[in-house]
Design an enzyme around this catalytic site. Sequence first.
Site, short mmCIF file in Angstrom:
data_model
loop_
_atom_site.label_atom_id
_atom_site.label_comp_id
_atom_site.label_asym_id
_atom_site.label_seq_id
_atom_site.Cartn_x
_atom_site.Cartn_y
_atom_site.Cartn_z
N HIS A 160 1.25 -1.17 0.03
CA HIS A 160 -0.47 0.46 -0.48
C HIS A 160 1.08 1.34 -0.04
O HIS A 160 0.74 2.83 0.27
CB HIS A 160 -0.90 0.36 1.91
CG HIS A 160 -2.43 -0.97 1.33
ND1 HIS A 160 -2.63 -0.93 0.03
CD2 HIS A 160 -1.87 -2.22 2.17
CE1 HIS A 160 -3.81 -2.23 0.14
NE2 HIS A 160 -3.42 -2.66 1.71
N ASP A 196 -2.85 -10.45 -2.24
CA ASP A 196 -3.13 -10.34 -1.11
C ASP A 196 -4.88 -9.74 -1.35
O ASP A 196 -5.15 -9.70 -2.26
CB ASP A 196 -2.20 -8.49 -0.62
CG ASP A 196 -3.14 -8.62 0.63
OD1 ASP A 196 -2.03 -8.76 1.67
OD2 ASP A 196 -4.08 -8.04 1.05
N HIS A 198 -6.29 -6.88 -0.11
CA HIS A 198 -6.47 -6.15 -0.63
C HIS A 198 -5.79 -5.23 -2.36
O HIS A 198 -4.75 -6.23 -2.06
CB HIS A 198 -5.85 -5.33 0.51
CG HIS A 198 -6.59 -5.18 1.49
ND1 HIS A 198 -5.78 -6.25 2.75
CD2 HIS A 198 -8.19 -5.24 2.31
CE1 HIS A 198 -7.06 -6.38 3.77
NE2 HIS A 198 -8.07 -5.56 3.50
N ASP A 285 -4.23 -12.69 3.82
CA ASP A 285 -5.63 -12.56 4.35
C ASP A 285 -6.79 -12.69 3.31
O ASP A 285 -7.53 -12.27 3.51
CB ASP A 285 -6.22 -10.77 4.32
CG ASP A 285 -5.05 -10.54 3.67
OD1 ASP A 285 -5.12 -10.94 2.15
OD2 ASP A 285 -4.33 -9.12 3.32
C1 OKP Z 1 -3.27 -4.62 5.04
B1 OKP Z 1 -2.58 -5.33 3.85
C2 OKP Z 1 -8.71 -1.58 9.19
C3 OKP Z 1 -9.16 -1.74 8.77
C4 OKP Z 1 -8.86 -1.60 7.17
C5 OKP Z 1 -6.22 -1.15 6.39
C6 OKP Z 1 -6.28 -3.13 5.84
C7 OKP Z 1 -4.66 -2.81 5.11
C8 OKP Z 1 -4.44 -4.38 5.06
N1 OKP Z 1 -9.31 -1.34 11.05
N2 OKP Z 1 -7.32 -1.28 7.97
O1 OKP Z 1 -3.29 -5.35 2.25
O2 OKP Z 1 -2.97 -6.77 4.26
ZN ZN Z 2 -4.51 -7.23 3.16
#
Ligand code: OKP
Ligand code: ZN
Length: 343
Positions: A160, A196, A198, A285
């Site tokens: 990110h 991932d 996300h 994840d």
């Molecule tokens: C990072 B990676 C939860 C809200 C979401 C950001 C998620 C980041 C994911 N507190 N926060 O891509 O696993």
């Molecule tokens: Zn993620």
Amino acid sequence: MDLFYSADHVFQNGGAELNKGSLVPCFENPTRADIVLSAVQSAGIGTVQSAGDHGLEPLHRVHDPRYLEFLEHFWDEWSRAGRDWDALPAVCRPAAGRSGLIPTTIDGKLGYFAFGVDSPIVAGTWRAATAAVKVALSTVASAADRGEAAFGIARPPGHHAGPDYFGGYCFLNNAAAAAQDFLDRGCRRVAILDVDYHHGNGTQDIFYRRSDVLFVSIHADPRTAFPYYWGHGDETGAGPGEGANLNLPLPRGTQWPVYSEALGRAADRIARVHAEALVISLGLDTYEGDPLSGFRLQSEDFVRLGQGIAAMALPTAFLLEGGYAIDALGANAANVLRGYLGR
Ligand code: OKP
Ligand code: ZN
């Protein structure tokens, strides 16, 4: 397979993050890397080595120097302001805000370089984040020298983090530095496959206008999932990079049969551009038990994922990204590598 780790990851140890409107313990915490380390060790996948020092030149080729300067010296400035607690920005610079003029006060700077308020900067953030980059570059060195795969237990994650911003638990983009390093070692074209849950918005942004790095991402539809404002299928690259960005968003609840079709499309594209090396942003994840996510891959599906990546038949740097189901994280990481190795 060579496996790389740095004990310095423990210095990224934020206390709390905002989740659903309230402060909760950080999901992205030091336990994660140590769980993965012991799982891959006991699975007999390879010997774990400490990350070596390969310099940080590739890092400087993927991030803005003003951002690196900010991140390296942030904590000193924060301390000089009399603050000894985790730094969370109260503001983030909107896309429509004035860019290029960096505020002179610490709070203004913090928001200027943030895209979210979910990633505490702590005293050891720079040390831990640069250690993750060292892990990534050691992984590339092994993969490039041996023409095989290697795995880097990179933490904090990186996908990110953009050219000049942090957020989503990411500060320095480990995968982007890895891809750049493959190029600097003589590869003509490199592919990054981000699996991932996300979308890897930071990696996408870094290479969006470049044709030498193909970015392919399989992730949750940004209409329903973080990072929300990137990751749609019509983001295909720009200028010289037009066509070198492939987003494959999938609905919440996705299981292996649908996931595997997307993996097939990713593989086709990677083959078609004649990539000479591969970086895997290995988020775990997508697992059904993940507390932050909404796909439903089972632990055995990660073996299949590893097999699918092996079929791409390229020197490969696997780099850990997300994955927050602590009880299954180690087994899922080991399963990807077992699948890759055909065990
Ligand atoms: C990072 B990676 C939860 C809200 C979401 C950001 C998620 C980041 C994911 N507190 N926060 O891509 O696993
Ligand atoms: Zn993620």
